[in-house]
Design a protein around this motif. Structure first.
Motif, PDB file in Angstrom:
ATOM      1  N   VAL A 140       0.848  -1.193   0.000  1.00 59.19           N
ATOM      2  CA  VAL A 140       0.000   0.000   0.000  1.00 59.19           C
ATOM      3  C   VAL A 140       0.881   1.239   0.000  1.00 59.19           C
ATOM      4  O   VAL A 140       0.660   2.189  -0.752  1.00 59.19           O
ATOM      5  CB  VAL A 140      -0.940  -0.007   1.224  1.00 59.19           C
ATOM      6  N   GLY A 141       1.887   1.247   0.862  1.00 57.26           N
ATOM      7  CA  GLY A 141       2.854   2.334   0.932  1.00 57.26           C
ATOM      8  C   GLY A 141       4.166   1.793   1.441  1.00 57.26           C
ATOM      9  O   GLY A 141       4.189   0.861   2.246  1.00 57.26           O
ATOM     10  N   CYS A 142       5.283   2.374   0.989  1.00 58.50           N
ATOM     11  CA  CYS A 142       6.591   1.838   1.369  1.00 58.50           C
ATOM     12  C   CYS A 142       7.637   2.916   1.605  1.00 58.50           C
ATOM     13  O   CYS A 142       8.811   2.613   1.811  1.00 58.50           O
ATOM     14  CB  CYS A 142       7.079   0.858   0.317  1.00 58.50           C
ATOM     15  N   SER A 143       7.245   4.182   1.576  1.00 57.31           N
ATOM     16  CA  SER A 143       8.209   5.259   1.791  1.00 57.31           C
ATOM     17  C   SER A 143       8.595   5.341   3.266  1.00 57.31           C
ATOM     18  O   SER A 143       7.764   5.125   4.153  1.00 57.31           O
ATOM     19  CB  SER A 143       7.617   6.598   1.340  1.00 57.31           C
ATOM     20  N   GLY A 144       9.853   5.652   3.526  1.00 56.47           N
ATOM     21  CA  GLY A 144      10.326   5.786   4.897  1.00 56.47           C
ATOM     22  C   GLY A 144      10.314   7.216   5.379  1.00 56.47           C
ATOM     23  O   GLY A 144      10.591   8.146   4.628  1.00 56.47           O
ATOM     24  N   SER A 145       9.946   7.405   6.627  1.00 55.56           N
ATOM     25  CA  SER A 145       9.998   8.692   7.339  1.00 55.56           C
ATOM     26  C   SER A 145       8.895   9.675   6.958  1.00 55.56           C
ATOM     27  O   SER A 145       8.272  10.283   7.821  1.00 55.56           O
ATOM     28  CB  SER A 145      11.369   9.375   7.158  1.00 55.56           C
ATOM     29  N   PHE A 146       8.656   9.866   5.673  1.00 59.96           N
ATOM     30  CA  PHE A 146       7.556  10.715   5.219  1.00 59.96           C
ATOM     31  C   PHE A 146       7.177  10.278   3.802  1.00 59.96           C
ATOM     32  O   PHE A 146       7.989   9.658   3.105  1.00 59.96           O
ATOM     33  CB  PHE A 146       7.928  12.202   5.277  1.00 59.96           C
ATOM     34  N   PRO A 147       5.967  10.588   3.355  1.00 57.98           N
ATOM     35  CA  PRO A 147       5.571  10.136   2.014  1.00 57.98           C
ATOM     36  C   PRO A 147       6.425  10.767   0.928  1.00 57.98           C
ATOM     37  O   PRO A 147       6.862  11.910   1.040  1.00 57.98           O
ATOM     38  CB  PRO A 147       4.108  10.601   1.907  1.00 57.98           C
ATOM     39  N   SER A 148       6.644  10.008  -0.126  1.00 54.70           N
ATOM     40  CA  SER A 148       7.295  10.548  -1.311  1.00 54.70           C
ATOM     41  C   SER A 148       6.219  10.979  -2.305  1.00 54.70           C
ATOM     42  O   SER A 148       5.017  10.801  -2.059  1.00 54.70           O
ATOM     43  CB  SER A 148       8.192   9.488  -1.958  1.00 54.70           C
ATOM     44  N   ALA A 149       6.627  11.520  -3.424  1.00 56.15           N
ATOM     45  CA  ALA A 149       5.663  11.896  -4.459  1.00 56.15           C
ATOM     46  C   ALA A 149       4.987  10.662  -5.050  1.00 56.15           C
ATOM     47  O   ALA A 149       3.899  10.760  -5.627  1.00 56.15           O
ATOM     48  CB  ALA A 149       6.368  12.684  -5.560  1.00 56.15           C
ATOM     49  N   GLU A 150       5.608   9.492  -4.901  1.00 56.69           N
ATOM     50  CA  GLU A 150       5.078   8.270  -5.497  1.00 56.69           C
ATOM     51  C   GLU A 150       4.419   7.335  -4.492  1.00 56.69           C
ATOM     52  O   GLU A 150       3.645   6.465  -4.880  1.00 56.69           O
ATOM     53  CB  GLU A 150       6.195   7.492  -6.205  1.00 56.69           C
TER      54      GLU A 150
END
Length: 250
Positions: A6-16
């Motif tokens: 669902v989501g995999c960005s670390g620390s804060f969301p990325s643009a993707e």
């Protein structure tokens, strides 16, 4: 089992990508591992708001749990059909207080528990729906747990956030898919008991004899291809970088 990123960005969301959140499904049961920043919106691409059966929170840093506040709104103030029935939520001690404090304006101190059935995670084995799970503490500044999820003779291990630790090796032992954080870059960041780099993730996967490694929780400021290359230096099995909306059959 089916795993959807669902989501995999670390620390804060990325643009993707939203922050950490992973949907695990088997026998019609939907278990969500973490619900970080932006995850609730992305989740609705994969299932309905009220179709989850249980939620597991690896730890209480915002990038792994903060969208639970938005999910509280969706369940407590449901616009059609009245308040949603409580859904099991498994998290470290203090999860209810953390979410109530983060929301800051719940109708009462116990409002969260009207739509979330909180269960405190400790090291050990238990059942979540059709899944047999085992949790162990990992190395992070706050109480944090890695989880091993088993079903139908198959195993998924999710590291959560951690530095190098032997407990993670055992959680990932012979796992069919090892979803492992790799937030740091080898040779750049080196803070003990906080995060892994790609090389360390590969080393743990190799020690555990995991069958497949998927790197996750890579922050937007980190080049995932560097971490991928580093992991391949220490792990000879299949390895890739997690990406949102990718699904794995385990």
């Amino acid at each position: 089992m089916k795993l959807t990123v669902v989501g995999c960005s670390g620390s804060f969301p990325s643009a993707e990508s939203a922050c950490s959140s992973y949907l695990v499904e088997a026998d019609g049961f939907r278990l969500l591992l973490d619900m970080g920043n932006g995850a609730l919106g992305e989740l609705q691409r994969h299932c309905g708001l009220y179709d989850l059966d249980a939620i597991y929170l690896s730890h209480l840093h915002a990038d792994h749990c903060i969208d639970m506040c938005a999910y509280f709104v969706a369940r407590y103030y449901r616009h059609d059909g009245g308040r949603a029935a409580p859904i099991p939520v498994y998290g470290p001690e203090g999860t209810e207080h953390r979410l109530t404090t983060a929301y800051a304006d719940t109708p009462s101190a116990s409002s969260m528990s009207e739509v979330f059935d909180f269960h405190t995670v400790k090291p050990g084995s238990f059942e979540i729906g059709p899944f047999s799970v085992h949790t162990e503490k990992v190395s992070h500044p706050v109480e944090a747990y890695g989880i091993r999820v088993e079903h139908g003779g198959r195993t998924l291990t999710y590291s959560g956030d951690t530095g190098v630790c032997d407990t993670l090796v055992e959680l990932a032992r012979d796992a069919d898919l090892f979803l492992c954080e790799a937030a740091f870059t080898h040779g750049k960041e080196s803070i003990p008991d906080l995060h892994l780099n790609g090389r360390e993730a590969g080393e743990i996967a190799a020690r555990a004899a995991a069958r497949r490694l998927v790197l996750t929780h890579i922050p937007p400021w980190t080049d995932p291809q560097v971490n991928l290359a580093d992991a391949r230096e220490t792990y000879t099995g299949p390895v890739e970088v997690a990406a949102p909306r990718v699904t794995y059959e385990i």
